[in-house]
Design a protein around this motif. Sequence first.
Motif, mmCIF file in Angstrom:
data_model
loop_
_atom_site.group_PDB
_atom_site.id
_atom_site.type_symbol
_atom_site.label_atom_id
_atom_site.label_comp_id
_atom_site.label_asym_id
_atom_site.label_seq_id
_atom_site.Cartn_x
_atom_site.Cartn_y
_atom_site.Cartn_z
ATOM 1 N N PRO A 577 3.888 -5.341 -1.865
ATOM 2 C CA PRO A 577 3.640 -4.042 -1.219
ATOM 3 C C PRO A 577 2.301 -3.957 -0.504
ATOM 4 O O PRO A 577 2.130 -3.111 0.375
ATOM 5 N N TYR A 578 1.342 -4.819 -0.872
ATOM 6 C CA TYR A 578 0.037 -4.774 -0.203
ATOM 7 C C TYR A 578 -0.073 -5.798 0.916
ATOM 8 O O TYR A 578 -1.105 -5.886 1.573
ATOM 9 N N ASP A 598 -2.986 -6.390 3.747
ATOM 10 C CA ASP A 598 -2.765 -5.768 5.051
ATOM 11 C C ASP A 598 -3.463 -4.410 5.021
ATOM 12 O O ASP A 598 -3.078 -3.528 4.250
ATOM 13 N N SER A 600 -3.335 -1.991 6.818
ATOM 14 C CA SER A 600 -2.500 -0.832 7.125
ATOM 15 C C SER A 600 -1.680 -0.395 5.921
ATOM 16 O O SER A 600 -1.087 0.683 5.924
ATOM 17 N N LEU A 601 -1.639 -1.239 4.881
ATOM 18 C CA LEU A 601 -0.874 -0.916 3.670
ATOM 19 C C LEU A 601 -1.766 -0.593 2.477
ATOM 20 O O LEU A 601 -1.337 0.117 1.563
ATOM 21 N N ASN A 1269 3.270 -0.423 -6.070
ATOM 22 C CA ASN A 1269 3.536 0.817 -5.331
ATOM 23 C C ASN A 1269 2.788 1.995 -5.950
ATOM 24 O O ASN A 1269 2.192 2.819 -5.242
ATOM 25 N N THR A 1277 -4.406 3.940 -1.387
ATOM 26 C CA THR A 1277 -3.821 4.334 -0.106
ATOM 27 C C THR A 1277 -4.896 4.268 0.974
ATOM 28 O O THR A 1277 -6.024 4.735 0.759
#
Length: 1418
Positions: A577-578, A598, A600-601, A1269, A1277
């Motif tokens: 997820p990252y 990432d 953006s993640l 998550n 976030t």
Amino acid sequence: MEELKYRGKKREGRHRDTWDPFQLNPIGAEKESKRRCFQLAQYLVAIIVGLAVLTSAVVAKGSLLVLSTLSSPVSMRSPKEKQFYMLMLVFCLVCPNFLVFLKSLWRCAFKSFVQPNMRTMSFICAIECLVSLGTSVLVLVVMPQFDVLTNLFISGGVCIVSAILQIVFRLQRETWKIVFPLCSLILTVAGYCLLGVDYYVRVTSFVDRQSDDCFIYIAIGIFSSFLVSLCWWENPLQATNSMQDKLAELDGFRDFVFVISSILRIIVIGGVYLFYYGLIQKSIIWSDFNLQNDDWELLQIGLVLFFLQAFCSAACHWFGVVACKIHSVRMSFALPVCCTGPAVLLLGLILFITQAQKLDGANEGSITAFCESLAYLSHKNTTPVVLLEITRSICRTSLNNYYLQWPFLILAVEGVCMWSGFVTCTYYVWKIKVQRIERTSQLFVRRLYESAFIDLSLLLNTKMKVPRARNQDSHDDVQNCVIYLCATVWHENYDEMLKILTSMFRLDRYRGDPKEEHNDCFDFECHIYVDDAFMTQKDTGKRIVNSYVDDLIHVVIEVYRVFTNKEPDDVSIIETPYGGRLMFVMPDGNMLYVHLKDKSLIRNKKRWSQIMYMYYLLGWKGYIVKNPQKVQRQNNPCRASMISLDGEIYLLPQYDNDNKRKFISDDNTYILALDGDTDFQPKAVILLVDRLRMYETVGAACGRIHPTGMGPMVWYQKFEYAVGHWLQKTAEHVFGSVLCSPGCFSLFRGSALMDDNVLKRYTTTATRASEYVQYDQGEDRWLCTLLLQQGWRVEYNAASDAYTNSPQEFKEFYNQRRRWGPSTLANTLDLLHSGAETVKRNSSISRLYIFYQMFTVGSSILGPASVTLMVAGAFQFVFQIAGTLSILISSIPPVFYIIVCFVAKPNTQITIAGIMSVLYAFLMTASFFSIIGDMVIEGTFLTPTGLFLVSMAIMYMVTAILHPEEFGMIIYGLMYFICIPSGYLLLTIYSLVNMHIVSWGTRESNKGGEEMKKNHNILCDRNCKLCCWDMKLQVTQETENLIIRQISGQTAKPDPPPVPNQEITQQAAPKMEPQAKGDITKETVVVEEAEKLPSNKPNETVAKGHNAAVTHSDDSIEKQSIPSSESDDDDDHFMIGEHEETEELPISDWVEPVKQEFLKKLTYANLKRNLQEQIRYTLRNKNQDDVCEDLVLMLTDTLNGELSGVGPEDVLSESQLEELQHALSETARRILKTSRMEKLEKRVKRAIEKTLTAPQVQRLDEGEQDFWNKLIERYLTPIVDTKAHLEEVTRELKSLRNKAVFLYFIINVLWVVATFFLQAIGSDVISIKIPKYFPNGTLSGESLKVEPLSLMFLLSFAILLFVQFLAMLYHRIYTLIHVVSYRSTEKDYKQREEDDDDDGLTVENHIANGLSITSDDL
């Protein structure tokens, strides 16, 4: 020459298989070996310590015997002399109690105070009083009545209670060893019986007119010895389970008990002395204590004997502790201490034989006549007093018997019995097991030593460790631990990443196979967290890894080749997820994870990467080991979770380590925080682990950081780092706790990070101005502040060396310190603000230490004013101008630079600072020579300035000598001196005025990122050099014309979404050779064309099965999917829960290019080399050398025959791999059958399978997917700040900046103004007159006039440096002890003699007594 030939031979072997045989060979990749000089130094230190123990024990024991002889009632000394010697004997008994009182009082006052249990304390104090009563009666009352030989022997009886307790509690692990305490008890009782018989013979034979009252003193002496032996009651009891609760409770308030008990012991000693000699003997004449001039000899002998006894007994105790800590228990501790009694006897005999001729009666024919002649020597001043009295004491034995002299043998046998009794009682000392580094409380039961019986005290006080090993709560055995190496990578170049990977692979080689036990009892995993790892491809819009990740992959492959001469074997690519994760099995079986973030993640930057791995490794992994049902089941093991190595199938280390965590507490789970360019040796990690193992309250430990690089800025930092570690860090470690454990190389305890208000508070997002400064500008210092405030200690180990790149450019250096300066001040002020609460919670931080930190903070705040005044002094010296005018002139540049910093841009500020730094350097050079010239003119260096300069130079020189491996740093001291105005004046101003800038400042390269909109229309982009200045020229056109945009190489597409962390980056630079990457400036922004993907051809194929995505090199790979589980028994994929079919899921765009890099393993050239090395590693035992070479030769021939038509760079297809595997397996089976080594067939077959296995694309476990998550949603976030919020934060930061600058400005201006007015008033009105001395010590008659403020500040700074210098000396001694102890247990790389040849499924945990992992556990 041999090394050159060896490298050439290896290169020739590679050259036969490929046209590109050249490779990098990073420094330190070779195997570490024990250096002969270190081994010799270790033995030398052990011999020196052993001789120190023996010498100090002999001197201490001999001094006490001489004092008791001189104070004897039958001594030929006068009553006045006897009284004085008896007082010295009292002081000898009081001295150790006084030292313990001071140390315990210090710890209670400044460390920690625990409310004592009154019943336990009363019990301990009662025993201490009885021991003190026995000691004082035996030494002050009984021993003066006996002769010197009896006094030497009788002390051996103080082990009687220890022997009885050992017999009663059956402490021996082997039953037959109960013989030792039984023999000790029998021999001691026999010795006492012989003592009575000996004196009975003396009385009946009228030896030296011996009276009958001696039997009373014998009885008192035996009873006193019994009371003294109660001193070590705790040692046998702590080895049992009978009083564990009471003793554990006692450890909490032992310091307070020692404060009370030492006072009571001193009172008892004084009471016995006054009661016996004041009331019973009535021999104390108080007026005789007023010594006159003619009593100089008496005073000299008495004080010398007292100081010898007191100092040598303390030194013997300390050297004994050192001997145990350096693992030289037998040679340097037990042997010297056991030989103390015989050595004293032998030394006395030698002195008697060699010196007795000086006595007038030496010519007498018999011993009796000789003894009678001694009476006439008592009044002759030429006779040595000590020799005379010792000889007179020996004449009181049966040697002076007119009838029979053979009874003297009774005394000799008594001595042998007593000595043998205490040696057999302390037999366990010879077998004691000592960890590499242990606390004194783990080696000895009591902190107090008995100076009267120093040799017996050391042995009887040594902990009985062997029996305690049966106790599950024992801390005597080394606890297994897990170390997670976590490196945060942020725009490091190829060479920098090469350092951290080489260090990790070195540790892998040091640790070896994780299935096997290791001397250091640790397992580890490596985790690399890459910030900003992805970019959006310009032409296709695909999200792929950037060039930093490409570099990292190449580095991993290159380092793997260097260490193993083959490609990585087990590689897994996982989407997360990252971003993504790469998983490698290192050469010796340990795990390496590369986490690709990432932005953006998930949030990027270092603090959020730390939160990411702390929650993952401590939170998630700790949770699944505490909940076994969450761990994946191994119903049908496959390659996803199992690996074949050396003929055994076992869990992959990532699963095995999770299982080992079941048996390892959070206290023994460590995180090693690293930077992406850190270089370290395995020794450095183990030394840090030792610090955390030794003290349970240590939450973090850091090592000695060495800056690397070239240029003047690096030279300045080398000396700055050296002084900071030599003096400041050691002082913090010794007097309290280190305030900052740098994030580039620090070891953290898991339980400390998981403590309340630490990790949870560390996740706080900065919203206010002060939080931006404290939280994000120096995250490692803030984390240490949180640990300190919760009661944890942070330590420094000077022998743990790590190397990291330092800023080489002036701009980069200033930007780095612009972050560090305000953050350091903010965290220190936060700690001082909570000082009262921190002192209560943290036993390492005292009020005195808080005052020390307040003083250092005050000194740093006054730094700019001090430098300004120093520059004023330089003006005054160089240009011969008035003091007031020089202060005004020196104040102009700082004020000018403050104005510049407020009105100019940061780059302009740094440029002006560089120019001013050069001018200041010239002035400081002139000032240096002017100070020397002033001392020449004055004719003396004994002025405040001259004395300070000379003492500073001497202190730094001595400090450098005590750091022999870093002595070269002293050369950079002159560079540091001339840069003081830049580092302490200009840099302070720059960092304060630019406090509102919260960007990182270093490694701000946009290489590999997304394109900048403002650079869309760059028509000209040039880097120019003018003299020594770098300039960047850009010509842009802001039109929206589509044609111009196309000329610029841009496509008409919507702008990408805003980057959450306000970092806009450009497209990555074209991929270059690794050797050229180091030449790129990290701040340079370059534009590249998008990387081209493999072109699509008509004959696209997609390979299925366990070799997914393997094709001919001519074919291309289209977008793949994660394959579902198939029915092949050998290739079942490991899934969560039950084995079930899963649907294919699409994989991300970045996976396939990464996979292609690792598929190069399956080229002909790499396969050949991999197969050879894999077989050699599999059959690496000495007894398998012959069959190993046969296999390598024949399998290579088979490989060449099967792939004769394949090019060296072609990747094999699946069908080719299957055919090759079959051919190789058949060849191997035939050779092994011929060699009659069929048992190795399964092992070799698995080695072949491993060689031909392609990298795997795997799914993330569902539970872990959910964890990531939730973690991202809760804490990580990406931050998207609104424009209004950014404006508000900027306004608050500027307001905070203004307040800080104003406060700094006012304080420094007040200091300068006060000095200015003192100069203006004149030295005749307000000054301190100091007598002027010449260097030869003569008084000149003149006086030097100094202003009070300058002298006060100079003295304060000198005292601070002197205190730090003393702390450094203390720290160096214990660092030497630690290094010597490490060298004695250092790993030696040897070829394995034999190996376990068990085949089949072996899922085993080697953590504790061979506990096997069952299916329930899995």
